[in-house]
Design a protein around this motif. Structure first.
Motif, PDB file in Angstrom:
ATOM      1  N   THR A 134       1.106  -1.100  -0.411  1.00 36.06           N
ATOM      2  CA  THR A 134       0.178  -0.067   0.293  1.00 36.06           C
ATOM      3  C   THR A 134       1.023   1.359  -0.047  1.00 36.06           C
ATOM      4  O   THR A 134       2.185   1.432  -0.052  1.00 36.06           O
ATOM      5  CB  THR A 134      -0.874   0.072   1.275  1.00 36.06           C
ATOM      6  N   ILE A 144      -1.632 -12.301  -0.400  1.00 37.53           N
ATOM      7  CA  ILE A 144      -2.828 -12.726  -0.666  1.00 37.53           C
ATOM      8  C   ILE A 144      -2.328 -14.285  -1.380  1.00 37.53           C
ATOM      9  O   ILE A 144      -2.102 -14.479  -2.435  1.00 37.53           O
ATOM     10  CB  ILE A 144      -3.330 -12.124  -2.124  1.00 37.53           C
ATOM     11  N   LEU A 168      -3.935 -12.534   3.471  1.00 31.61           N
ATOM     12  CA  LEU A 168      -5.022 -13.321   2.938  1.00 31.61           C
ATOM     13  C   LEU A 168      -5.365 -14.569   2.030  1.00 31.61           C
ATOM     14  O   LEU A 168      -5.041 -14.595   0.813  1.00 31.61           O
ATOM     15  CB  LEU A 168      -6.179 -12.425   1.898  1.00 31.61           C
ATOM     16  N   PRO A 202     -17.266  -6.282   4.065  1.00 34.90           N
ATOM     17  CA  PRO A 202     -15.379  -6.132   4.405  1.00 34.90           C
ATOM     18  C   PRO A 202     -15.096  -5.674   5.373  1.00 34.90           C
ATOM     19  O   PRO A 202     -15.968  -5.281   6.498  1.00 34.90           O
ATOM     20  CB  PRO A 202     -15.781  -4.163   4.172  1.00 34.90           C
ATOM     21  N   THR A 262      -8.849  -1.125   3.615  1.00 28.05           N
ATOM     22  CA  THR A 262     -10.166  -1.727   3.942  1.00 28.05           C
ATOM     23  C   THR A 262     -10.243  -3.222   2.590  1.00 28.05           C
ATOM     24  O   THR A 262      -9.539  -2.702   1.228  1.00 28.05           O
ATOM     25  CB  THR A 262     -11.375  -1.503   3.231  1.00 28.05           C
ATOM     26  N   VAL A 263     -10.280  -4.181   2.908  1.00 27.57           N
ATOM     27  CA  VAL A 263     -10.385  -5.982   2.163  1.00 27.57           C
ATOM     28  C   VAL A 263     -11.804  -5.992   1.944  1.00 27.57           C
ATOM     29  O   VAL A 263     -12.424  -6.021   3.288  1.00 27.57           O
ATOM     30  CB  VAL A 263      -9.555  -6.673   2.250  1.00 27.57           C
ATOM     31  N   GLU A 264     -12.460  -6.143   0.914  1.00 24.32           N
ATOM     32  CA  GLU A 264     -13.520  -6.776   0.497  1.00 24.32           C
ATOM     33  C   GLU A 264     -13.732  -8.460  -0.243  1.00 24.32           C
ATOM     34  O   GLU A 264     -13.391  -8.957  -1.000  1.00 24.32           O
ATOM     35  CB  GLU A 264     -14.504  -5.889   0.206  1.00 24.32           C
ATOM     36  N   TYR A 280     -10.663 -11.121  -3.458  1.00 23.94           N
ATOM     37  CA  TYR A 280     -10.518 -10.163  -2.668  1.00 23.94           C
ATOM     38  C   TYR A 280     -10.534  -9.032  -3.237  1.00 23.94           C
ATOM     39  O   TYR A 280      -9.678  -8.801  -4.368  1.00 23.94           O
ATOM     40  CB  TYR A 280      -9.679 -10.122  -1.697  1.00 23.94           C
ATOM     41  N   ARG A 281     -11.207  -7.994  -3.017  1.00 27.65           N
ATOM     42  CA  ARG A 281     -11.099  -6.222  -3.667  1.00 27.65           C
ATOM     43  C   ARG A 281     -10.554  -5.244  -2.485  1.00 27.65           C
ATOM     44  O   ARG A 281     -11.346  -5.065  -1.494  1.00 27.65           O
ATOM     45  CB  ARG A 281     -12.513  -5.974  -4.238  1.00 27.65           C
ATOM     46  N   ILE A 282      -8.947  -4.965  -2.847  1.00 30.39           N
ATOM     47  CA  ILE A 282      -8.545  -3.515  -2.340  1.00 30.39           C
ATOM     48  C   ILE A 282      -8.515  -2.552  -3.373  1.00 30.39           C
ATOM     49  O   ILE A 282      -8.066  -2.123  -3.330  1.00 30.39           O
ATOM     50  CB  ILE A 282      -7.411  -4.705  -1.745  1.00 30.39           C
TER      51      ILE A 282
END
Length: 256
Positions: free
Chosen positions: A42, A50, A72, A137, A144-146, A160-162
């Motif tokens: 990040t 992941i 993850l 999330p 934030t990870v969804e 996973y969406r970041i």
């Protein structure tokens, strides 16, 4: 956000042990694929892995990984969790959070029983397991990870969406309501096992291209490629300009 594709191959890797096909004999480094894993770094320097493949040690040395903030896990298959013991040298002095569905965490507890028993074996990784649910999330150090529900054949797993990046491996199908959760993604990592021939639990490359189109054609990286996929150089001529064949070490950056 910087994304480094540590491993781009399917469960057997490429080349496959004992295979002498032209893909496995390729001398192009882009055609030599370790098992799937992605490192996300990040803007603030947090490092999120992941999936942790059986090739993690080799991948970590190549990418100079000396710390992680979280891992993850998409699902419990060995090619996605087989390297968890190898994080011990960067997590035996502090806890390392691992996120996944409860059934996946139960599988990890069973496989790494020596880590989670009352008196862990000395020197094992200090993994802390955290249960997540699709569509709910959660936060990792302010990130934030969804989790997104996808189907690996008949097995429910997670993508996973970041932010504006999404990672979907081993997907065969995704429900329309879950696809909507990926709207606005600018960078998509998605599996394409082979070019056209159907597989019971994985998308083909053609199907991955179609799914990218349903999401308005974000920059898309094909992952989980097998030795049944075309050579890297051939894929470059077969794919639309926004679809990129993944390879070990590929880096992509999402600008704010």
């Amino acid at each position: 956000m910087r994304c480094i594709l540590l491993g781009s191959g399917t469960s057997t890797g490429v080349p496959e042990v004992g295979c002498h096909c032209r893909i496995c004999r390729s001398q192009d480094r882009h055609d030599k694929r370790t098992r799937i894993s992605l490192l996300v770094i990040t803007d603030s320097g947090k490092r999120v892995l992941i999936d942790c493949s059986p090739d993690f040690r080799r991948q970590a040395l190549s990418a100079d990984i000396d710390s992680l903030n979280a891992i993850l896990i998409t699902h419990e298959h060995y090619d996605h969790v087989g390297g968890l013991d190898d994080v011990r040298t960067i997590s035996w002095l502090r806890d390392l959070p691992v996120y996944g569905e409860e059934k996946v965490l139960a599988s990890i507890r069973e496989r790494l029983h020596y880590v989670f028993r009352k008196n862990p074996y000395p020197g094992t990784p200090r993994l802390t397991l955290h249960s997540v649910e699709p569509g709910v999330p959660f936060q990792i150090d302010g990130l934030t990870v969804e989790p997104i529900r996808v189907m690996h054949g008949t097995l429910p797993i997670l993508g996973y969406r970041i932010g504006d990046m999404a990672f979907l491996t081993d997907v065969k199908t995704i429900a329309e309501e879950d696809l909507k959760k990926l709207e606005g993604v600018r960078l998509l990592f998605i599996n394409g096992l082979r070019f056209r021939k159907e597989h019971p639990s994985h998308q083909t490359i053609e199907q991955a291209v179609e799914m990218s189109a349903r999401l308005d054609n974000p920059e898309t990286v094909l992952i989980h490629l097998s030795h049944h996929a075309p050579l890297h150089e051939e894929l470059l001529t077969l794919l639309p300009s926004h679809i990129h064949p993944g390879y070990d070490g590929l880096e992509a950056v999402i600008e704010n």
